[in-house]
Design an enzyme around this catalytic site. Structure first.
Site, PDB file in Angstrom:
ATOM      1  N   ALA A 286       0.834  -1.201   0.000  1.00 57.74           N
ATOM      2  CA  ALA A 286       0.000   0.000   0.000  1.00 57.74           C
ATOM      3  C   ALA A 286       0.865   1.246   0.000  1.00 57.74           C
ATOM      4  O   ALA A 286       2.016   1.225   0.426  1.00 57.74           O
ATOM      5  CB  ALA A 286      -0.916   0.002   1.222  1.00 57.74           C
ATOM      6  N   SER A 287       0.284   2.339  -0.481  1.00 62.90           N
ATOM      7  CA  SER A 287       0.958   3.626  -0.587  1.00 62.90           C
ATOM      8  C   SER A 287       2.274   3.433  -1.333  1.00 62.90           C
ATOM      9  O   SER A 287       2.267   3.083  -2.502  1.00 62.90           O
ATOM     10  CB  SER A 287       1.163   4.244   0.796  1.00 62.90           C
ATOM     11  N   GLY A 288       3.445   3.611  -0.685  1.00 60.03           N
ATOM     12  CA  GLY A 288       4.703   3.409  -1.382  1.00 60.03           C
ATOM     13  C   GLY A 288       4.874   1.998  -1.900  1.00 60.03           C
ATOM     14  O   GLY A 288       5.517   1.766  -2.934  1.00 60.03           O
TER      15      GLY A 288
ATOM     16  N   GLY B 136      -3.481  -0.255  -2.214  1.00 62.89           N
ATOM     17  CA  GLY B 136      -4.040   1.056  -2.541  1.00 62.89           C
ATOM     18  C   GLY B 136      -3.419   2.133  -1.671  1.00 62.89           C
ATOM     19  O   GLY B 136      -2.208   2.332  -1.667  1.00 62.89           O
TER      20      GLY B 136
END
Length: 588
Positions: free
Chosen positions: A370-372, A392
């Protein structure tokens, strides 16, 4: 991404031991609001997605899975006796292990489980065993699943600390622990959907295993299951036996008639058995496996060891090595990361896209990407996730601490000389942001969010408007992400391998050799770190605090700080260090 400024509070800790004492007491008080399950009573099995050395602590998911595969073919192995202790891993890893238990049973060999302590996740694994035993005094609690979050805004205000939070993305909850006093409706919606996915999958799997309706399983759980005798009576476990009784039974089953202990080989020793010695080694075609686990940093700090998260400069070297080599037919990028430094994530995104231009690349997600972590994955043409992978989290949070009232209370003074209109934006914690500074603060976060969102749209062949509907900082389960175009296929590492072979035009029935590019090797710092952890009782979380505090700077592409997910599976003393770590991660 996660935009943040230099951490004023951390600077104060360096400048005034009195402020640190107040803050330390504050954190200790906060711990009383954290729910403890079996914390501090039972050891938790740490399961990593990385390969382990003999000096590493915890278990390795790839080695666990490979041991199941080897044992199925090994004529010396009659079966598996699986001890299941409280697990410290996500549902993605649990699903991968459960899949291998089910596949092992197809070999015709037995797999017997033993569960002295367990909850829903432990039983999720155990239910895949052909037989399951527990001691008469077993601690088993099947009450259902919870998600919880603690909020510090009110407590911080009482000691004179004012968090300034700018959240970009309606669902981005990182920073809420500091900036809010309760969950927002959007975060409740997001976490509720994740909880529904996890609990629904658990009910579906257990009901299918027992041949019962989902409603029957839910009714049983809602009755409050804590008596292990009920589990035996209802057929959830095979029998109540102590460990020695199970081993005596297994001796008879394998025909061992002597008075010696049951002949067994443990996990660590069997991990050293090579697949090639069993005739199941790979063929001529090589597929590279690049593993990326942990928080993302751009460069290696002085406190880093070889297994301490994703260090972009090191991973980029490995990516380039694979890209420049013609011997690899395809690449599997295995990701288990909540994110970290946004610049590092972007640099790796670029290198992965260049890699994908030279050979097939498949991203395989473990517990979380997720994110990075998603930033890296979206560079691959194909993304594979488990049903319950957390992914996500395309959003931004910007913040800093204003310590004006705290300074006044302790008679602490700070003066700043500056040149330039916005020079004090990161340095001034003794006053609130001016309106023009607050505007710039928000614009920088909006810019970081737009950059992440737009690259995600390009990578996933979506319009920006389409990506906007699934971005906004929302964390999705793998199955929900797949239905929204963020993920291409559901499954584990074997599914990623099948797709990689297909894209490399390698027949599915043809053996290939997997080459671990990120294979672990013991280094002196890691050896000393391991020894220090075992002799002095220094937990890996403590080491992580020191490392993260020194390495975090700039924009962060980090998954929402759902602190409760990790706190509830940790001893009390480790929760203090993790809480410090999480707060420094917000505004490191």
């Amino acid at each position: 991404p996660f935009t943040h400024t230099h951490m004023p509070l951390y600077l104060v800790i360096l400048e005034s031991r009195y402020v640190w004492t107040l803050f330390e007491h504050l954190l200790v008080l906060i711990l009383y609001s954290v729910r403890l399950d079996f914390d501090g009573v039972f050891p938790w099995l740490q399961i990593s997605d990385q390969l382990k050395t003999r000096f590493s602590s915890g278990l390795s998911l790839p080695q666990i899975c490979e041991n199941f595969e080897k044992a199925a073919y090994d004529p010396r192995i009659s079966g598996i006796y699986l001890h299941i202790e409280p697990l410290s891993c996500g549902w993605g890893k649990a699903e991968e292990i459960r899949r291998h238990i089910v596949d092992f049973k197809k070999s015709g060999k037995f797999v017997v489980g033993y569960m002295p302590v367990g909850g829903e996740k432990e039983y999720y694994l155990a239910s895949a065993c052909a037989e399951l035993y527990a001691p008469p005094s077993a601690y088993v609690a099947l009450y259902g699943l919870t998600i919880q979050q603690t909020f510090l805004r009110g407590v911080l205000e009482k000691v004179g600390v004012q968090p300034e939070i700018q959240r970009i993305g309606r669902y981005k909850s990182a920073g809420d622990q500091l900036g809010r006093k309760s969950m927002s409706n959007e975060v409740k919606e997001m976490l509720g959907a994740l909880l529904d996915n996890i609990y629904g999958n658990w009910l579906d799997t257990v009901s299918s295993t027992h041949g019962k309706k989902k409603e029957e399983i839910e009714e049983f759980v809602n009755s409050g299951v804590y008596q292990v005798e009920r589990l035996k009576k209802e057929g959830w476990i095979t029998d109540l036996l102590y460990d020695d009784q199970v081993m005596t039974m297994l001796k008879e089953r394998v025909g061992q008639n002597d008075k010696k202990s049951l002949r067994m080989v443990d996990y660590s020793k069997y991990s050293r058995v090579r697949k090639s010695t069993l005739g199941i080694g790979g063929g001529g075609d090589l597929i590279a496996v690049i593993r990326a686990s942990g928080s993302i940093t751009r460069t290696r700090s002085g406190l880093s060891v070889s297994s301490s998260g994703i260090i972009a400069e090191q991973l980029i070297k490995k990516i380039r090595t694979v890209r420049e080599s013609e011997k690899y037919k395809a690449v599997i990028l295995r990701i288990d990361s909540p994110g970290g430094d946004a610049l590092a994530s972007d640099l790796m995104w670029r290198e992965i896209r260049l890699l994908a231009e030279s050979k097939p690349v498949v991203a395989s997600m473990s517990d979380v990407a997720a994110s990075g972590g998603y930033y890296m994955a979206m560079a691959a043409p194909v993304i594979v996730a488990e049903k319950l992978t957390l992914t996500g989290s395309i959003g931004v949070i910007t913040g800093k601490f204003i310590l004006q009232k705290l300074y006044e209370r302790i008679d602490f003074n700070k003066e700043i000389l500056s040149r330039g209109r916005y020079a004090e934006l990161n340095a001034a914690d003794q006053r609130p942001l001016r309106p023009d500074e607050a505007e710039l603060f928000e614009k920088s976060a909006q810019n970081a969010y737009a950059s992440f969102r737009d690259k995600a749209a390009m990578s996933r062949s979506m319009s920006i408007d389409q990506m906007e509907t699934v971005a906004q900082g929302r964390v999705w389960s793998g199955q929900d992400a797949a239905s929204r175009g963020l993920v291409d296929s559901l499954g584990g590492f074997s599914q990623a391998l099948a797709i990689a072979k297909q894209r490399a035009k390698i027949p599915q029935d043809k053996k290939v050799r997997l080459v671990e590019i990120s294979k672990a090797s013991p280094t002196l710092p890691e050896i000393l770190s391991g020894i220090g952890g075992s002799v002095l009782g220094v937990d890996r979380v403590v080491k992580g605090v020191l490392q993260d505090v020194t390495s975090l700077n700039g924009v962060q592409a980090r998954m929402d700080g759902i602190l409760f997910e990790r706190l509830e599976n940790m001893p009390g003393e480790n929760q203090l260090f993790l809480l410090v770590k999480e707060i420094t991660n917000y505004f490191g």
